[in-house]
Design a protein around this motif. Structure first.
Motif, PDB file in Angstrom:
ATOM      1  N   LEU A   1       1.021  -1.292   0.026  1.00  0.00           N
ATOM      2  CA  LEU A   1       0.026   0.024  -0.116  1.00  0.00           C
ATOM      3  C   LEU A   1       0.863   1.273   0.060  1.00  0.00           C
ATOM      4  O   LEU A   1       0.346   2.324  -0.855  1.00  0.00           O
ATOM      5  CB  LEU A   1      -0.827   0.058   1.291  1.00  0.00           C
TER       6      LEU A   1
ATOM      7  N   THR B   1       0.714   3.841  -3.167  1.00  0.00           N
ATOM      8  CA  THR B   1       0.122   5.014  -2.907  1.00  0.00           C
ATOM      9  C   THR B   1       1.116   6.277  -3.115  1.00  0.00           C
ATOM     10  O   THR B   1       0.743   7.300  -3.717  1.00  0.00           O
ATOM     11  CB  THR B   1      -0.312   5.162  -1.535  1.00  0.00           C
TER      12      THR B   1
ATOM     13  N   ASN C   1      -2.001   2.390   8.606  1.00  0.00           N
ATOM     14  CA  ASN C   1      -2.505   3.812   9.343  1.00  0.00           C
ATOM     15  C   ASN C   1      -1.797   3.918  10.544  1.00  0.00           C
ATOM     16  O   ASN C   1      -1.567   5.249  10.751  1.00  0.00           O
ATOM     17  CB  ASN C   1      -4.167   3.476   9.612  1.00  0.00           C
TER      18      ASN C   1
ATOM     19  N   ASN D   1       1.508   5.611   9.463  1.00  0.00           N
ATOM     20  CA  ASN D   1       1.228   6.932   9.412  1.00  0.00           C
ATOM     21  C   ASN D   1       1.050   7.925  10.304  1.00  0.00           C
ATOM     22  O   ASN D   1       1.314   8.927  10.441  1.00  0.00           O
ATOM     23  CB  ASN D   1       0.307   7.026   8.130  1.00  0.00           C
TER      24      ASN D   1
ATOM     25  N   TRP E   1      -5.807   4.981   0.552  1.00  0.00           N
ATOM     26  CA  TRP E   1      -4.507   4.186   0.091  1.00  0.00           C
ATOM     27  C   TRP E   1      -4.803   3.504  -1.257  1.00  0.00           C
ATOM     28  O   TRP E   1      -5.911   3.184  -1.558  1.00  0.00           O
ATOM     29  CB  TRP E   1      -4.180   3.148   1.236  1.00  0.00           C
TER      30      TRP E   1
END
Length: 262
Positions: A34, A38, A224, A227, A243
């Motif tokens: 991902l 992304t 997540n 992040n 994403w």
């Protein structure tokens, strides 16, 4: 050994490295997919080693035309110069007898490249949690002392839960043995963390308790959480982060049931 795919070797000085551990559910590898997809990260090289089961394939992040003439290998490095971010994606299992050699190879490359910090995305068997690990969210972290000194305050703000140590002899409350770190199903996670502690390497492990199956939701949960710490896609005006799912995920569970069977 890192082999550059460019005419000049890339500089990783003060970059953040993100890499998966090949573990239960392949959650770390899916989360890295991902991230690379992304951010549209560029491939800058690969790891040449006999510690991984050999394999090759087309570009997992491009369409059929984009990947038709590209050969991709089990361990590749991608970068985003703007974010000072590097990603090592590992796509093949580690040969069990060479697990220690692979950890040594990774640490040698991490130290020689001058990475400011390394984040390992991993997972562990949910069914082997002890009583204290059943409480709260199924997410845990580990940090080496050298990284904890600089990131301790940030972790307090995030409210993360550190991976608990298990009793050496469960059920014996009067045992004098030190609690031990156990990450069942985590592959090289524990060994890489303990080696990094011994060699004073700034490294963090982000870990999710999970089971085998459709682990795509687990990958979103893990990326997540990463992040939240690194702020790679922060945009207050964008709302929920979107994403980008790589094209290779369309074959994650095979090509479907042939209609001719019915």
């Amino acid at each position: 050994m890192f082999i550059s795919s460019q005419s000049s070797a890339p500089c990783f000085k003060d970059f953040t490295l993100v890499m998966p551990a090949v573990a239960v559910g392949n959650v770390g590898q899916l989360a890295v997919d991902l991230l690379v997809s992304t951010l549209n990260m560029s491939r800058v090289g690969y790891m040449h080693t006999d510690c991984l089961i050999p394999m090759a394939g087309n570009n997992p992040y491009g369409g059929c035309k984009e990947g038709a003439e590209e050969l991709h290998t089990p361990a590749e490095v991608y970068t985003s110069a703007e974010l000072k971010l590097a990603v090592l994606q590992i796509r093949a299992p580690i040969i069990r007898s060479k697990s220690k050699s692979f950890r040594q190879l990774l640490l040698s490359w991490i130290k020689s490249s001058g990475f400011a910090r390394t984040a390992v995305l991993s997972s562990s068997h949910a069914y082997q949690r002890d009583d204290q690990q059943l409480q709260g969210a199924p997410l845990r972290f580990l940090m080496t002392p050298s990284l904890l000194r600089g990131s301790g305050e940030a972790l307090k703000e995030l409210g993360w839960t550190e991976m608990e140590r298990s009793p050496a002899y469960p059920g014996l409350s009067d045992s004098e043995a030190e609690p031990r770190l156990s990450i069942p199903g985590g592959g090289i996670t524990k060994g890489l963390y303990t080696d990094s502690c011994a060699e004073d390497v700034p490294l963090a492990v982000l870990l999710l308790f999970c089971s085998e199956g459709d682990n795509i939701p687990d990958a979103f949960t893990l990326i997540n959480r990463l992040n939240d710490w690194l702020h790679l896609l922060d945009n207050p005006d964008a709302g929920n982060i979107k994403w980008k799912i790589p094209t290779s995920w369309s074959l994650l569970f095979g090509s479907g049931i042939p209609p001719a069977l019915f």
